[in-house]
Design a protein around this motif. Sequence first.
Motif, mmCIF file in Angstrom:
data_model
loop_
_atom_site.group_PDB
_atom_site.id
_atom_site.type_symbol
_atom_site.label_atom_id
_atom_site.label_comp_id
_atom_site.label_asym_id
_atom_site.label_seq_id
_atom_site.Cartn_x
_atom_site.Cartn_y
_atom_site.Cartn_z
ATOM 1 N N GLY A 12 -7.184 -10.816 2.603
ATOM 2 C CA GLY A 12 -6.942 -9.528 1.947
ATOM 3 C C GLY A 12 -5.653 -9.511 1.147
ATOM 4 O O GLY A 12 -5.004 -10.547 0.915
ATOM 5 N N PHE A 13 -5.309 -8.331 0.736
ATOM 6 C CA PHE A 13 -4.148 -8.088 -0.125
ATOM 7 C C PHE A 13 -2.866 -8.651 0.508
ATOM 8 O O PHE A 13 -2.189 -9.515 -0.071
ATOM 9 C CB PHE A 13 -4.063 -6.564 -0.326
ATOM 10 N N ILE A 14 -2.559 -8.220 1.697
ATOM 11 C CA ILE A 14 -1.318 -8.656 2.347
ATOM 12 C C ILE A 14 -1.494 -10.063 2.910
ATOM 13 O O ILE A 14 -0.630 -10.938 2.755
ATOM 14 C CB ILE A 14 -0.918 -7.659 3.466
ATOM 15 N N ASP A 35 -11.843 -13.962 8.277
ATOM 16 C CA ASP A 35 -12.025 -12.773 7.438
ATOM 17 C C ASP A 35 -13.508 -12.647 7.111
ATOM 18 O O ASP A 35 -14.174 -13.651 6.854
ATOM 19 C CB ASP A 35 -11.191 -12.941 6.156
ATOM 20 N N ASN A 36 -14.011 -11.421 7.102
ATOM 21 C CA ASN A 36 -15.444 -11.249 6.793
ATOM 22 C C ASN A 36 -15.696 -10.954 5.319
ATOM 23 O O ASN A 36 -16.812 -10.635 4.935
ATOM 24 C CB ASN A 36 -16.069 -10.150 7.666
ATOM 25 N N HIS A 38 -14.994 -8.432 3.417
ATOM 26 C CA HIS A 38 -15.579 -7.094 3.393
ATOM 27 C C HIS A 38 -15.957 -6.709 1.956
ATOM 28 O O HIS A 38 -15.113 -6.743 1.055
ATOM 29 C CB HIS A 38 -14.505 -6.135 3.921
ATOM 30 N N HIS A 42 -13.791 -7.026 -1.347
ATOM 31 C CA HIS A 42 -13.995 -8.241 -2.132
ATOM 32 C C HIS A 42 -15.210 -8.183 -3.057
ATOM 33 O O HIS A 42 -15.472 -9.134 -3.784
ATOM 34 C CB HIS A 42 -14.139 -9.449 -1.194
ATOM 35 N N ASP A 61 -16.419 -11.881 11.478
ATOM 36 C CA ASP A 61 -16.127 -10.460 11.681
ATOM 37 C C ASP A 61 -15.430 -10.273 13.037
ATOM 38 O O ASP A 61 -15.926 -10.780 14.045
ATOM 39 C CB ASP A 61 -17.477 -9.719 11.661
ATOM 40 N N VAL A 62 -14.322 -9.549 13.053
ATOM 41 C CA VAL A 62 -13.633 -9.341 14.336
ATOM 42 C C VAL A 62 -14.470 -8.504 15.307
ATOM 43 O O VAL A 62 -14.221 -8.524 16.513
ATOM 44 C CB VAL A 62 -12.234 -8.693 14.159
ATOM 45 N N LEU A 83 -4.470 -8.617 11.056
ATOM 46 C CA LEU A 83 -4.493 -7.773 9.862
ATOM 47 C C LEU A 83 -5.868 -7.183 9.576
ATOM 48 O O LEU A 83 -5.981 -6.214 8.831
ATOM 49 C CB LEU A 83 -4.046 -8.585 8.626
ATOM 50 N N ALA A 127 0.437 -2.707 11.645
ATOM 51 C CA ALA A 127 0.200 -1.332 12.076
ATOM 52 C C ALA A 127 0.504 -0.384 10.923
ATOM 53 O O ALA A 127 0.852 -0.830 9.818
ATOM 54 C CB ALA A 127 1.076 -1.028 13.292
ATOM 55 N N TYR A 189 -8.832 6.917 11.295
ATOM 56 C CA TYR A 189 -8.153 5.647 10.989
ATOM 57 C C TYR A 189 -6.844 5.551 11.766
ATOM 58 O O TYR A 189 -6.560 4.536 12.423
ATOM 59 C CB TYR A 189 -7.885 5.553 9.474
ATOM 60 N N LYS A 193 -5.623 2.821 14.595
ATOM 61 C CA LYS A 193 -4.445 1.956 14.419
ATOM 62 C C LYS A 193 -3.489 2.131 15.601
ATOM 63 O O LYS A 193 -2.854 1.167 16.046
ATOM 64 C CB LYS A 193 -3.735 2.267 13.096
ATOM 65 N N GLN A 217 4.433 1.334 5.648
ATOM 66 C CA GLN A 217 4.213 2.509 4.803
ATOM 67 C C GLN A 217 3.162 2.143 3.746
ATOM 68 O O GLN A 217 2.354 1.245 3.988
ATOM 69 C CB GLN A 217 5.547 2.930 4.184
ATOM 70 N N VAL A 219 1.722 0.163 1.103
ATOM 71 C CA VAL A 219 2.001 -1.140 0.507
ATOM 72 C C VAL A 219 1.323 -1.174 -0.873
ATOM 73 O O VAL A 219 0.187 -0.729 -1.017
ATOM 74 C CB VAL A 219 1.445 -2.271 1.394
HETATM 75 N N1 LIG Z 1 -2.027 -1.690 2.409
HETATM 76 C C1 LIG Z 1 -1.391 -0.712 3.032
HETATM 77 O O1 LIG Z 1 -0.831 0.205 2.390
HETATM 78 C C2 LIG Z 1 -1.297 -0.701 4.538
HETATM 79 C C3 LIG Z 1 -0.517 0.293 5.141
HETATM 80 C C4 LIG Z 1 -0.448 0.325 6.531
HETATM 81 C C5 LIG Z 1 -1.111 -0.623 7.285
HETATM 82 N N2 LIG Z 1 -1.874 -1.566 6.662
HETATM 83 C C6 LIG Z 1 -2.596 -2.517 7.497
HETATM 84 O O2 LIG Z 1 -2.414 -3.822 6.999
HETATM 85 C C7 LIG Z 1 -3.591 -4.605 7.250
HETATM 86 C C8 LIG Z 1 -4.014 -5.351 5.999
HETATM 87 O O3 LIG Z 1 -4.208 -4.414 4.965
HETATM 88 P P1 LIG Z 1 -4.462 -4.836 3.453
HETATM 89 O O4 LIG Z 1 -3.800 -3.801 2.627
HETATM 90 O O5 LIG Z 1 -4.159 -6.254 3.242
HETATM 91 O O6 LIG Z 1 -6.012 -4.552 3.367
HETATM 92 P P2 LIG Z 1 -7.182 -5.409 2.696
HETATM 93 O O7 LIG Z 1 -8.395 -4.546 2.786
HETATM 94 O O8 LIG Z 1 -6.784 -5.928 1.373
HETATM 95 O O9 LIG Z 1 -7.301 -6.640 3.689
HETATM 96 C C9 LIG Z 1 -7.963 -6.560 4.898
HETATM 97 C C10 LIG Z 1 -8.757 -7.837 5.050
HETATM 98 O O10 LIG Z 1 -9.452 -7.730 6.289
HETATM 99 C C11 LIG Z 1 -10.791 -8.138 6.087
HETATM 100 N N3 LIG Z 1 -11.623 -7.444 7.052
HETATM 101 C C12 LIG Z 1 -11.995 -6.135 7.057
HETATM 102 N N4 LIG Z 1 -12.791 -5.894 8.081
HETATM 103 C C13 LIG Z 1 -12.924 -7.064 8.754
HETATM 104 C C14 LIG Z 1 -13.651 -7.456 9.890
HETATM 105 N N5 LIG Z 1 -14.444 -6.592 10.528
HETATM 106 N N6 LIG Z 1 -13.555 -8.736 10.321
HETATM 107 C C15 LIG Z 1 -12.792 -9.639 9.651
HETATM 108 N N7 LIG Z 1 -12.105 -9.328 8.546
HETATM 109 C C16 LIG Z 1 -12.166 -8.050 8.104
HETATM 110 C C17 LIG Z 1 -11.130 -7.779 4.658
HETATM 111 O O11 LIG Z 1 -12.184 -8.568 4.131
HETATM 112 C C18 LIG Z 1 -9.803 -8.020 3.966
HETATM 113 O O12 LIG Z 1 -9.748 -9.332 3.434
HETATM 114 C C19 LIG Z 1 -4.633 -3.643 7.810
HETATM 115 O O13 LIG Z 1 -4.663 -3.791 9.201
HETATM 116 C C20 LIG Z 1 -4.103 -2.268 7.458
HETATM 117 O O14 LIG Z 1 -4.486 -1.294 8.404
HETATM 118 C C21 LIG Z 1 -1.981 -1.636 5.299
#
Ligand SMILES: NC(=O)c1ccc[n+]([C@@H]2O[C@H](COP(=O)([O-])OP(=O)(O)OC[C@H]3O[C@@H](n4cnc5c(N)ncnc54)[C@H](O)[C@@H]3O)[C@@H](O)[C@H]2O)c1
Length: 364
Positions: A12-14, A35-36, A38, A42, A61-62, A83, A127, A189, A193, A217, A219
């Motif tokens: 994912g993004f982070i 990673d699934n 999603h 994606h 998938d988790v 994540l 988180a 949500y 979390k 916060q 991101v």
């Molecule tokens: N981006 C933000 O602003 C933010 C803020 C607070 C917390 N977070 C937390 O940071 C984490 C990552 O966020 P992100 O912004 O990178 O999101 P994102 O959606 O870009 O990345 C999440 C990744 O998890 C994968 N995923 C989703 N469901 C899944 C599953 N069931 N099994 C396996 N993989 C799965 C997705 O394919 C994706 O690649 C998350 O836990 C989110 O709650 C993000």
Amino acid sequence: MTKRVLITGGAGFIGSRLVKALLRQDPDQQIWVFDNLHPQVHGDNPASPVFPEGVHFVLGDVADAEALNAVVEKSQPELVYHLAAETGTGQSYDEPTRYCAVNVLGTTHLIEALRRVDTTRRVVLAASRAVYGEGGYRDADGVEFVGLPRQPQNMAEGDFSVPLPKNARLPATPSASHAGLPPAPASVYASTKLMQEYLLCQAGEGAEWEATILRFQNVYGPGQSLRNPYTGVLSIFARQLLAGGQLAIFEDGDIARDFVFVDDVVAALVCASINPVTHGSILDIGSGEAVTILDMARMLMRALGLPDNAYSVTGQFRIGDIRYACADVSAAKGQLKWSPQVSIQSGVQQLADWAKSEFKTATL
Ligand SMILES: NC(=O)c1ccc[n+]([C@@H]2O[C@H](COP(=O)([O-])OP(=O)(O)OC[C@H]3O[C@@H](n4cnc5c(N)ncnc54)[C@H](O)[C@@H]3O)[C@@H](O)[C@H]2O)c1
């Protein structure tokens, strides 16, 4: 130095930037990404993600205990970054079962899998500040109270203020969120979390691994899905603006958020693997500054090279949206030896430049 790392949600993004940052820190680390892919993030039929050489990608998938167990068994991780999550606040009201299956049961599956291998020494959770709900307010006497949920009937009448308990002396001003505040999740949500935090901290008691909770916060930055309509307000705005649209700014435009650049968040995640943080520590990760959504939208328009008036303030509101968010980053600075580095101007410009190039080439 950690050698075997498992990152759930690492495509994912982070997560995808975390992979690169970990390898920069130590090229010999063995990294597994689970990673699934999603579709909401994606797209349908996504190509297999491209990672630096040596990174093992496992599609799974988790919510699937067996699949998660298999990757844990194979990777024998010393360090785990958790994540993977369903991330849409609004969507979580419509799909509470899916949100719980992924965010809550996905975490219990992880815990059980880690128990079996017994190789893990640290689990770092991505988180969310969502667990604070409306967050803290200081009243006229300087006493801190947690804001109460806002009522739809008041918001429909244009009153977007955050109610406080009766014993608070007005006027009150919002304060930066810190782990000393009692949690007050205001969406499904957010509840899931918070449950992730509780589960990892409780399961880690007496275990060989320690849980570190990083509450992010908002991101933002290059790489955040431009197609996911449920999360990432700046990416959603960038996409709408590049398609020639006008932004609908909710409430009165004064909703405030702490926008933290993705590389600063990734740096905090890396620091969490280096510094000895005690089990169950909760650290707030943000820029430490609140900006209104309207100011941020106008900054983004300018960074995209557009006139900064492509919006209207609509008075609309969404249940579960909170009014003010900002992190108190002092605990993270002290314990992680980390601090945010990227200014909002630089971060928004990087997002805008990336979004423009993506919009030209990608089928969103
Ligand atoms: N981006 C933000 O602003 C933010 C803020 C607070 C917390 N977070 C937390 O940071 C984490 C990552 O966020 P992100 O912004 O990178 O999101 P994102 O959606 O870009 O990345 C999440 C990744 O998890 C994968 N995923 C989703 N469901 C899944 C599953 N069931 N099994 C396996 N993989 C799965 C997705 O394919 C994706 O690649 C998350 O836990 C989110 O709650 C993000």
